[in-house]
Each structure stands twice: as C-alpha cells, then as structure tokens.
Design an enzyme around this catalytic site. Sequence first.
Site, mmCIF file in Angstrom:
data_model
loop_
_atom_site.group_PDB
_atom_site.id
_atom_site.type_symbol
_atom_site.label_atom_id
_atom_site.label_comp_id
_atom_site.label_asym_id
_atom_site.label_seq_id
_atom_site.Cartn_x
_atom_site.Cartn_y
_atom_site.Cartn_z
ATOM 1 N N GLY A 13 21.865 -4.197 18.526
ATOM 2 C CA GLY A 13 21.642 -3.053 18.455
ATOM 3 C C GLY A 13 20.410 -2.324 18.339
ATOM 4 N N GLN A 14 19.820 -1.178 17.728
ATOM 5 C CA GLN A 14 18.247 -0.978 17.733
ATOM 6 C C GLN A 14 17.666 -2.436 16.663
ATOM 7 O OE1 GLN A 14 17.478 2.645 15.301
ATOM 8 N NE2 GLN A 14 15.514 2.595 16.367
ATOM 9 N N ASP A 36 27.757 -9.676 18.897
ATOM 10 C CA ASP A 36 27.927 -8.800 19.023
ATOM 11 C C ASP A 36 29.147 -8.465 19.199
ATOM 12 O OD1 ASP A 36 26.002 -5.772 19.149
ATOM 13 O OD2 ASP A 36 28.037 -5.106 19.689
ATOM 14 N N TYR A 141 29.013 6.547 5.661
ATOM 15 C CA TYR A 141 27.855 5.923 6.104
ATOM 16 C C TYR A 141 27.251 5.266 4.467
ATOM 17 C CZ TYR A 141 24.258 3.666 7.843
ATOM 18 O OH TYR A 141 22.719 2.790 8.236
ATOM 19 N N LYS A 145 26.972 1.628 1.901
ATOM 20 C CA LYS A 145 26.124 1.407 2.105
ATOM 21 C C LYS A 145 26.100 1.065 0.101
ATOM 22 C CE LYS A 145 24.294 0.653 5.884
ATOM 23 N NZ LYS A 145 24.514 -0.652 6.564
#
Length: 321
Positions: A13-14, A36, A141, A145
């Site tokens: 990912g980023q 991943d 999301y 979290k």
Amino acid sequence: MQKENILITGSNGQIGTVLSQKLIEIYGYDNVLTTDIGHIDNIHGRFEKLDIMDVGHFKEIIHKYRITQIYHLASLLSAKGEKDPMFTWNINLNGLLNVLNLAKDNNINKIFFPSSIAVFGETTPKLNTAQDVPLLPDTVYGIGKVTGELWCNYYSKRYDMDIRSLRYPGIIGYQSLPGGGTTDYAVDIFHKAVKHEKYNCFLEKDTMMPMMYMDDAIHATIMLMEAPKEKIKLKYGYNIAAFSFTPEDIYLEIKKYYPDFEIEYNPDFRQKIADSWVKSIDDSKAREDWAWKPEYTFEHMVESMIRHLRAIYKEGEPTLS
Ligand SMILES: NC(=O)c1ccc[n+]([C@@H]2O[C@H](COP(=O)([O-])OP(=O)(O)OC[C@H]3O[C@@H](n4cnc5c(N)ncnc54)[C@H](O)[C@@H]3O)[C@@H](O)[C@H]2O)c1
C-alpha cells in the site's frame, strides 16, 4: 540482544511500500518480511502473499520466519470502505483481532497498529483537537479504528502486550499512490500538476484537514516503535500532527511552480466524510512522551513533492503501487 524479525501486513500500500524499505534499511533484508493480499509490486524485500483473514496461513508464516514484530497496515480505507461496510468491518476489525490473537499466542513482542484522524467525528472539537476527546465517527473505517484502538488498549493491559499506535493524518508522498482515502486528493493534485493537466478536486476549496509528509509519517512510526517501553504511556492511538491546509491552499502553493495550473471543484460523497473530521491536531502527548516532532513544513513538503515527481515523470509514466 534478541534478533528481531519483522512482518508487515498490507505492505504493497501507500505507506507499506515506503515503510518496508525503511525497515529493511534499519533491520536488514533478512529481518523484514513484506506481505500483502495483492501481488508483489513495488516491494524489493522478501515477500509472501498473505490474506490477514487466513489465520492458518498467517500462523504458518509467523513460525516459518520466526516473526517477533508485526506492523499491521492491511486495511480498507475511508472512502473505499463505505462501498461495503460489512466487508470493511470484517477486514479492518476482525483482521486486527487475528493479528492480536496470533501475536498473543506466538511470542510476538511488539505490534504496530496505524489508527487515523478518522476516529474523530461530529462531536469532536475541530480545532487543535486534543488527545482524549469525544469520538463518534461517521464512517465504518472510523468505527473500525476507534474499536481497534480500544482492543489494542485492552490486549496491552489484559495480556501485557507491547502494542503501539498512531493516529495518522492524511499522508502525502511521491513514492506511492494512495489507496482510497478521503485525503487522496492531496497526492493526486501533484501528479496532475507535474503532468500539466487540470485537476478535478473531489472536495470543496475550503476543506481544511490535518496532513503530513510521508517522510515524517515513517519517521514517527519508527520513533514510536523504537522508544523505550516505559515512554509509551498510551496504549491506544497517539495524535500526531505536522500541518493543515485546504485544497485551495495547496493549489495556490503548487501554482508558484506551475503558474498555468488549473483546478475545478466538484465535491462528491467524500466531502461529507471530510466535513466530519477535524481541522487541526494537538499532538503534545506524543511530543512529551517520546519526543515526536515533524521536520517538514507545508512549503517544504510541496517543494519536495514537485522535485521528486518531476524526476520520476522524466523517466516516463511512473509505475507506482
Ligand atoms: N494513507 C493515509 O493517509 C492513512 C491515514 C491514516 C491511517 N492510515 C492507515 O495506515 C495503514 C496503511 O494505509 P495505506 O494508505 O498504505 O493503505 P493502502 O490502501 O494503500 O494499502 C493497504 C494494503 O492492504 C492490503 N490489503 C487489503 N486487504 C487485505 C487483506 N485481507 N489481507 C492482506 N492485505 C490486505 C491491500 O492490498 C493494500 O496493499 C492502514 O491501516 C490505514 O488505515 C493511512
């Protein structure tokens, strides 16, 4: 001293792309395993394909590589996550619980869980938001979290585990492309400017959000993970901050380098998510506890992004993850 073997989930990912390289630099090629669900992309370290929901395979890998630390990055991000809330909840929350349970039962001595400014919501004070504030997020999301932070806090205390967490703001980097978050515009806009294209922004021009340069985000992560255990007073996500800006602020700063650069504002469903988040963060707890301090100012970040992307595009269209 015990030899550490680090496993990273969601390494394509980023953030994973960049963090993996940094961890390899610090701990050595043989001590870092990137994993991943997707195919290997930009990663130059050792790689195993791993779905965090496949507990049996996850356990096998932990044993095979004698893993002692996990950086758990795999997740579905805020905007992408809204497309299928139950699927997102499953990956983001049950995926974390898989990591925590595997860690508890398999001698993992340190875990990193990236939380987010998405924990904040309508009832959170928006300016200079303190560490402990009301959390009532509007996205699945964000719910994941907040709950994830609570589970980290619980496992740390109940099982005496060393779990460390940060609330990342929007992360901006030239090394990788973002994966479906609400702050993605702040990376996309640079690519358009460097390619001399007009940018169609999915947020209103005056939407202020907390952001951070990738180098500082990686630095914060390593600082947190390397700090002596007694310095980590919070067993849930630390606020960290660098700067806040609006789409119009970043457009005007980029225009200094590209005077003909044009932008159009066409807000979509992500505007509502951005509006529910805070505008700026008070990170004094992280500064006090483990001496966190960002290096990049807003202007310095913009200069660095443009310099690096110009070099990348000179080589042709980038093949970023
Ligand atoms: N990028 C940001 O601005 C930002 C801000 C706040 C928090 N975070 C958090 O940091 C972490 C990394 O973020 P990112 O921007 O690199 O995300 P990303 O979307 O770019 O990457 C997430 C990776 O997880 C992988 N993944 C998804 N489902 C998986 C599964 N079931 N098993 C294994 N891998 C799976 C994806 O293939 C992807 O490579 C995430 O937990 C995210 O919530 C990121």
